[in-house]
Write an enzyme that holds these catalytic residues in place. Structure first.
Site, PDB file in Angstrom:
ATOM      1  N   ASP A   1     -43.419  88.496   1.639  1.00 24.63           N
ATOM      2  CA  ASP A   1     -42.534  87.388   1.283  1.00 24.63           C
ATOM      3  C   ASP A   1     -41.036  87.676   1.219  1.00 24.63           C
ATOM      4  OD1 ASP A   1     -45.186  86.926   0.749  1.00 24.63           O
ATOM      5  OD2 ASP A   1     -44.889  86.080  -1.228  1.00 24.63           O
TER       6      ASP A   1
ATOM      7  N   GLU B   1     -51.570  94.994  -7.790  1.00 23.49           N
ATOM      8  CA  GLU B   1     -51.121  94.395  -6.538  1.00 23.49           C
ATOM      9  C   GLU B   1     -50.243  95.400  -5.768  1.00 23.49           C
ATOM     10  OE1 GLU B   1     -48.823  90.965  -7.521  1.00 23.49           O
ATOM     11  OE2 GLU B   1     -48.940  90.110  -5.507  1.00 23.49           O
TER      12      GLU B   1
HETATM   13  C1  9WN Z   1     -47.260  83.546  -1.770  1.00 24.71           C
HETATM   14  C2  9WN Z   1     -51.870  86.610  -2.649  1.00 24.71           C
HETATM   15  C3  9WN Z   1     -50.523  86.615  -1.955  1.00 24.71           C
HETATM   16  C4  9WN Z   1     -50.475  87.584  -0.757  1.00 24.71           C
HETATM   17  C5  9WN Z   1     -49.059  87.771  -0.228  1.00 24.71           C
HETATM   18  C6  9WN Z   1     -48.159  88.157  -1.391  1.00 24.71           C
HETATM   19  C7  9WN Z   1     -48.219  87.101  -2.491  1.00 24.71           C
HETATM   20  C8  9WN Z   1     -47.716  84.653  -2.724  1.00 24.71           C
HETATM   21  C9  9WN Z   1     -46.830  84.667  -3.952  1.00 24.71           C
HETATM   22  O1  9WN Z   1     -49.550  86.958  -2.946  1.00 24.71           O
HETATM   23  O2  9WN Z   1     -47.681  85.895  -1.970  1.00 24.71           O
HETATM   24  O3  9WN Z   1     -48.146  83.397  -0.707  1.00 24.71           O
HETATM   25  O4  9WN Z   1     -46.956  83.736  -4.765  1.00 24.71           O
HETATM   26  O5  9WN Z   1     -46.003  85.567  -4.102  1.00 24.71           O
HETATM   27  O6  9WN Z   1     -46.841  88.346  -0.965  1.00 24.71           O
HETATM   28  O7  9WN Z   1     -49.033  88.742   0.782  1.00 24.71           O
HETATM   29  O8  9WN Z   1     -51.290  87.103   0.264  1.00 24.71           O
HETATM   30  O9  9WN Z   1     -52.240  87.909  -2.995  1.00 24.71           O
END
Ligand code: 9WN
Length: 433
Positions: free
Chosen positions: A168, A406
């Site tokens: 992101d 994470e």
């Molecule tokens: C937005 C779920 C997701 C991952 C992404 C990570 C994070 C979301 C957020 O979490 O993104 O999609 O709210 O930050 O960057 O890679 O799929 O784990």
């Protein structure tokens, strides 16, 4: 608590949520990695995860980045996207977001099949049935990416939102995002993530979030029509990491297609997409650093920002043997995974030697176990067994605290972001196999 308990604890029946509190729904690329972990607990359940995701596939072929379960608890939720109201291609049950994520799904199905074939007869049959059931949907997904995200056939797949890259707030996106200027009519909103991750510095900033939300407004105005979004969205970047994943996943899907009697013309399409994207990723490499680069399609310029995504050719292959060896040595060398300050020799998302390195900030420095798994898988596929094994052993060391975080602070090894993150547990399960 072990990795299997994390997945079981996050299982709400037909989906394993990406994380218990921060991400209480299904994410597209998370689901793929999670299904690999689930295969070690039961092939049927792994297949269920893929089927749940594919049941949310849009009529045009896109696999959405979020499939919402029944619970709220995440912003932006389905109401903010409004996909079912605005697009005839979007499903109304389940509700989904209106963008996509990296196409790792065929890789997951291929890995599930491998695990299934080593198991009981019932496992083998379940794995093979999964391939038969999902091959066509995955072909349509790859066809969608080729048609709508690379309409001129360059081999580089475009993303219209940083969330689509899965990385992101990577510094790769800083320049393209600087051209995303939220309008005064951006509807107000309240972030929920900030309440769940206490140290705000581990998450993207509010300025970044305004841009993320503004892009959703732009897409709503284009009714999520993929051609219109591609033409009008103020963020459009050819993503070298997504393209590398697309290349290798197209190969995997083509191999599965040949083995399972898929139409020859579709297998040929996949082989062509794979070859084209592999070549484009290789050709994107900077003459100075050797790292692959994203291309900003709005300004027609290369993005020369050094991040882990620059090692994309190690995912897709296609470099000369010398260039590949040099890139591999760089990844495992003292600027990256082998950096002397790191607790575990796992590649950080930004080198500690780079100006943009922020040791606690999300995709700006921390180590993500799931990304290490992907490199480890690709190393094994391309014949680099020792490097693959090193990533496995070092990542196991990193997650030895049992938090299944994470992401991790590379210099101290501190667990960051969400705990009990499903894809972290899933890749550990696969690696412990
Ligand atoms: C937005 C779920 C997701 C991952 C992404 C990570 C994070 C979301 C957020 O979490 O993104 O999609 O709210 O930050 O960057 O890679 O799929 O784990």
């Amino acid at each position: 608590m072990g990795a299997a308990d994390v997945l079981r604890g996050n299982d709400i029946g037909t989906m394993v949520t990406a994380a218990p509190a921060l991400y209480p729904h299904m994410w597209s690329w998370d689901a793929a990695f999670i299904s690999i972990g689930l295969a070690h607990l039961g092939v049927e359940r792994a297949g269920q995860e893929i089927r749940t995701l594919l049941a949310a596939q849009w009529a045009d072929g896109m696999i959405p980045h979020i499939v919402y379960g029944d619970r709220g608890g995440y912003f932006p939720g389905p109401g903010r996207w409004g996909t079912a109201e605005l697009s005839s291609a979007a499903p109304s049950a389940p509700l989904t977001s209106g963008i996509c994520q990296p196409p790792v799904h065929a890789i997951a199905v291929g890995r599930i099949l491998e695990v299934a074939r080593r198991g009981s007869e019932a496992d083998r049959l379940a794995g093979e049935q999964l391939v038969r059931d999902c091959w066509d949907s995955l072909y349509r997904w790859h066809a969608w990416l080729s048609e709508y995200r690379d309409p001129s056939g360059t081999g580089l797949i475009g993303v219209v939102h940083g969330w689509e890259s899965g990385m992101d707030n990577s510094p790769r996106w800083d320049r393209p995002y600087s051209a995303v200027v939220p309008g005064p009519d951006l509807p107000s909103y309240v972030r929920l993530d900030r309440e769940l991750v206490r140290d705000g510095a581990e998450r993207p900033t509010d300025v970044e979030y305004d841009r993320y939300l503004w892009l959703i407004e732009e897409m709503r105005r284009a009714s999520y029509d993929p051609a219109k979004v591609y033409d009008t969205c103020s963020f459009l970047v050819a993503d070298v990491f997504v393209s590398a994943i697309f290349a290798v996943a197209s190969d995997v899907l083509a191999d599965l297609g040949s083995d399972f009697g898929a139409p020859a013309s579709e297998v040929a399409d996949l082989r062509m997409w794979a070859a084209r994207s592999r070549a484009a990723v290789a050709a994107s490499c900077s003459p100075e650093t050797g790292l692959a680069r994203d291309f900003d399609r709005r300004t027609n310029t290369w993005i020369d920002v050094e991040t882990l995504a620059g090692f994309a050719p190690l995912i897709s292959g296609g470099l000369s043997p010398d260039a590949e060896r040099a890139l591999l040595d760089e990844l495992h060398g003292p600027r990256w995974a082998g950096h002397p300050s790191l607790v575990a020799k796992v590649p950080p998302t930004v080198s500690p030697d780079s100006e943009g390195f922020k040791s606690r900030e999300y995709w700006r420095g921390p180590q993500w176990p799931v990304v290490s798994w992907l490199f480890g898988w690709a190393h094994a596929r391309h014949g680099y067994a020792a490097e693959s094994e090193r990533l496995r052993a070092e990542t196991l060391k990193l997650v030895g605290d049992g938090a299944f975080s994470e992401y991790y602070e590379p210099v101290t090894g501190e667990a960051l972001g969400s705990r009990k993150q499903s894809w972290t547990a899933a890749v550990i399960l696969d690696w412990l196999d």
